[in-house]
Enzyme design. Structure first.
Site, PDB file in Angstrom:
ATOM      1  CD  GLU A  52      -1.805   1.663   2.891  1.00 60.27           C
ATOM      2  OE1 GLU A  52      -1.457   2.818   3.215  1.00 60.27           O
ATOM      3  OE2 GLU A  52      -2.211   0.816   3.715  1.00 60.27           O
ATOM      4  CG  HIS A  53       3.423   2.680   3.297  1.00 60.63           C
ATOM      5  ND1 HIS A  53       4.077   3.661   4.004  1.00 60.63           N
ATOM      6  CD2 HIS A  53       2.372   2.317   4.069  1.00 60.63           C
ATOM      7  CE1 HIS A  53       3.463   3.882   5.151  1.00 60.63           C
ATOM      8  NE2 HIS A  53       2.423   3.065   5.218  1.00 60.63           N
ATOM      9  CD  GLU A 130       3.188   4.162   8.815  1.00 55.72           C
ATOM     10  OE1 GLU A 130       2.717   3.002   8.810  1.00 55.72           O
ATOM     11  OE2 GLU A 130       2.845   5.035   8.002  1.00 55.72           O
TER      12      GLU A 130
END
Length: 762
Positions: A52-53, A130
């Site tokens: 996704e990133h 993160e």
């Protein structure tokens, strides 16, 4: 007039949902891929999130500088993505004219991504940052612990966030798995795309067909069914197996009833006993007939857990026997209110998830009954269904004609036809007991805020410096009723509210705490908490007698303004014009004691009011370089942003960074180095920014907040004037302002969770 919708299946298998909503001012796209972290190989935790990133790092067709994120941000829109257990969502919201450009970039980056190893190395460090923040965040860890309550064999209990160690980029098997996951799931048969906006359905369909054809044609890949959830092992966590279709919306009805704190409800029973501080129920997981949800209760120290469980079971038992039509009557009004109040982005996301704003159909009612049958219920306690919430009534309160208070400014820049009204009231409170009394009023307003939240009304009560502020926004009739009730509570809080709360909510991440404290810092009012003292109604009465207030109303038509005038007859304090703007010291460093180990810093650079247009354009042109340098190249952390922000009537450039490894002084040095490089005027960016300040293109809440900040600044600027000023900006204007900001005598505010690096900061 209800929205018009259309559902289609394209030739490549993609499911398409279109919504024409003429009331909307923006358009949105939400694309759901039916695959998530539980569908990735268990050997590589975080692979789906990592992919996704990678999508956002640019492609051969749209480089990073012209990719979806930069494109949307340059238009003042919203863009994000989310990887869940069984789904991955990508979504954005932009002005209607930009929907085609955004959709083209979204489809292209997902269908034809660049998975080069160098960008993988760079983004893995962002994922690791993160992960560190996630592992230190109490709220995130609390939710992770909730997921551990299911059976050990269920993937919900496993780690899926990803970090430097689980994303083995050097392993050929990992690279094969990454490419294989994309090929297996990112095709037409696995995707639901939703478009929503004021455009006609035919126009939306044309855009969707044009860009969604990029996805390969394939049939839906069955997702592997999960093992049983088993019974939850934690209090107030509930698991369900083999629920029929419609269970998610059925749970939405149950949670809506559970959130009701009016007389006769479970929350009211807890509040009457003095136990309830706050309550939030939410779904944690839903897939293939399985459902996991929990109730997050904040309680007083003397609360009895066994009695709370018994009362909840009694309420469940009562709900299982309740009249479904009576439940549905209010739920229909609630859903209508929610549908009318949410943004294009929220509508598109609901549509892509198949969660419509509607009462339950026959299948949904079956799911609701099955849901209740799976809950522990018995006969215990005294319960009743409250009448329909008054805040949901569409008619205006009856009022005798009378003049509006002179201290209230009425703006015409938010037309009444928008059916969105906002009222700001601000009191100047000279009393030294204002902080403690503010806490009393916060407790008094809390149940009212719960009712407002259910009815899609925003009711906020805040404090900054020696000011209190009440903001209420939503449908005009609901705002009028909410304000009238709120003012009555503020004048005479219930007796229970005078007792201090024994519960403190979990602290947000450091950068968010700093943002919350920024208004106090701008006002120069940051201080230690006031000492405890005995409070009484007489002190509050005295405080109101010595306070003054002013306000702003927008979005009310003539009839609603008349009702507002009647409601404000009970506004405490004396009407008075706004006070002077705060005066900031030069290069001031403010140390805020903030929980959390990561380094966080806000740099606020005020801009003279006459240079607002230049400041906004400068901030717009800096967004891309700041993100590229600090987040992508230097990898300082995942929380990196730059924008133009108005705080307490003072406009300025605001930069924010939270980093697990770079110190606050290093963050500041990186920012100053980048600012000294200057910017180059981009005519397209200038045009795009000016377009953001066309009222029909702005979100109603954005118009309201701009009006309020302009009012606090004692400016008479109109949106069309600001738009014209932006269009007239030249390179020399940007250079002069940036030179002024970098001058040693300029006014800066650094708000950080560390002491100043040296004595040069006051």
């Amino acid at each position: 007039m209800p929205d018009a919708t259309r559902h289609l299946t394209l030739a490549n298998g993609l499911q398409l949902t279109l919504r024409h909503a003429p009331r909307l001012k923006r358009s949105a796209a939400a694309l759901r891929v039916h695959a998530g972290s539980h569908d990735a190989p268990g050997k590589w935790p975080g692979l789906a999130h990592f992919l996704e990133h990678l999508f956002f790092l640019g492609t051969p067709r749209f480089a990073l500088d012209d990719g979806l994120m930069r494109y949307v941000q340059a238009l003042g829109g919203q863009v994000n993505a989310s990887t869940r257990e069984r789904t991955t969502d990508f979504f954005f919201e932009v002005p209607p004219s930009a929907l085609a450009g955004g959709l083209e970039r979204l489809c292209q980056m997902l269908a034809e991504p660049d998975l080069g190893i160098e960008r993988q190395r760079s983004e893995r460090e962002v994922i690791h940052a993160e992960f560190i923040a996630w592992s230190r965040n109490p709220q995130a860890q609390q939710q992770f612990a909730l997921l551990q309550s299911v059976s050990p064999g269920h993937p919900l209990g496993a780690f899926h966030a990803g970090n430097r160690h689980t994303l083995a980029l050097q392993d050929p098997a990992f690279q094969q798995a990454l490419a294989g996951f994309h090929q297996r799931f990112y095709h037409g048969g696995q995707i639901t795309l939703s478009l929503c906006g004021p455009q006609p359905l035919d126009e939306l369909e044309k855009l969707a067909r044009q860009h969604a054809k990029l996805f390969a044609t394939a049939e839906r890949v069955p997702q592997v069914p999960p093992p049983p959830l088993s019974a939850a092992t934690r209090r107030l966590v509930f698991t369900h197996e083999n629920l029929p279709a419609g269970a998610e919306q059925a749970l939405e009805l149950l949670i809506s009833c559970l959130a009701d704190s009016r007389p006769g409800t479970w929350l009211d029973a807890l509040r009457q006993r003095g136990w309830l501080q706050s309550c939030k129920a939410e779904m944690l997981y839903a897939f293939a007939g399985q459902l996991l949800w929990h109730i997050d209760l904040q309680l007083s120290a003397d609360a009895d857990p066994d009695e709370i469980d018994a009362l909840l079971q009694g309420w469940f038992g009562f709900m299982s026997q309740a009249d479904a039509e009576q439940l549905q009557a209010e739920f229909r009004l609630l859903q209508h209110s929610r549908e009318h109040s949410v943004s294009a982005l929220e509508l598109a996301r609901r549509d892509s998830a198949g969660q419509l704003f509607a009462r339950l159909d026959a299948q949904g009612l079956l799911a609701f009954r099955a849901l209740l049958e799976g809950l522990p219920g018995r006969q215990y306690g005294q319960w009743q269904l409250p009448p329909v919430e008054p805040l949901l009534m569409a008619d205006l309160p009856h009022a005798t004609p009378q003049p509006l208070p002179a201290a209230l400014k009425v703006s015409d820049q938010l037309p009444g036809a928008r059916q969105y009204a906002v009222l700001y009231l601000r009191w100047h409170i000279p009393s030294p007991s204002r902080q403690r009394l503010h806490e009393v009023l916060e407790r008094a307003l809390h149940p009212m805020q719960e009712c407002c939240e259910r009815a899609s009304v925003q009711l906020q009560f805040s404090a900054a410096g020696d000011n209190w502020q009440l903001r209420c926004a939503g449908l005009p009739a609901a705002v009028l009723r909410a304000v009238e009730l709120a003012l009555a509570l503020m004048l005479r809080p219930p007796a229970s509210c005078w007792l201090p709360s024994s519960t403190q909510p979990p602290a947000p991440i450091p950068i968010r705490v700093l943002l919350k404290r920024l208004p106090d810092a701008v006002l120069g009012a940051m201080s230690a908490p006031a000492p405890a003292c005995t409070l009484a109604q007489q002190q509050l009465d005295s405080l109101w007698q010595h306070s003054s207030w002013h306000g702003l109303a927008a979005g009310f038509d003539a009839a609603a303004l008349n009702a507002l005038a009647a409601a404000l007859q009970h506004c405490p304090g004396q009407g008075k014009a706004p006070g002077p703007l705060p005066t900031l010291a030069k290069h001031r460093w403010q140390h805020a004691e903030v929980p959390g180990s990561e380094h966080a810093l806000l740099l606020f650079c005020p801009v003279p009011a006459a240079n607002e247009a230049t400041g906004r354009l400068l901030a717009q042109l800096l967004q891309g370089p700041v993100y590229q340098r600090l987040r992508v190249e230097l990898q300082l952390g995942y929380a990196v942003f730059s924008t133009f922000r108005q705080v307490e009537g003072v406009g300025g450039l605001l930069f924010g960074v939270q980093s697990p490894h770079a110190s606050q002084a290093q963050i500041l040095d990186h920012l100053l180095t980048l600012l000294r490089q200057g910017v180059t005027l981009d005519l397209d960016a200038r045009q795009a920014l000016a377009g953001q300040f066309d009222e029909p293109a702005m979100a109603n809440a954005e118009v309201a907040e701009w009006l309020w900040q302009t009012h606090l600044a004692k400016q008479s600027t109109r949106l069309d004037e600001l738009r014209g000023s932006i269009l007239n900006m030249r390179q020399t204007d940007l250079d002069h302002l940036l030179s002024h900001l970098l001058d040693a005598g300029s006014t800066w505010l650094c708000l950080a969770n560390a002491a100043a690096p040296d004595s040069s900061w006051q």
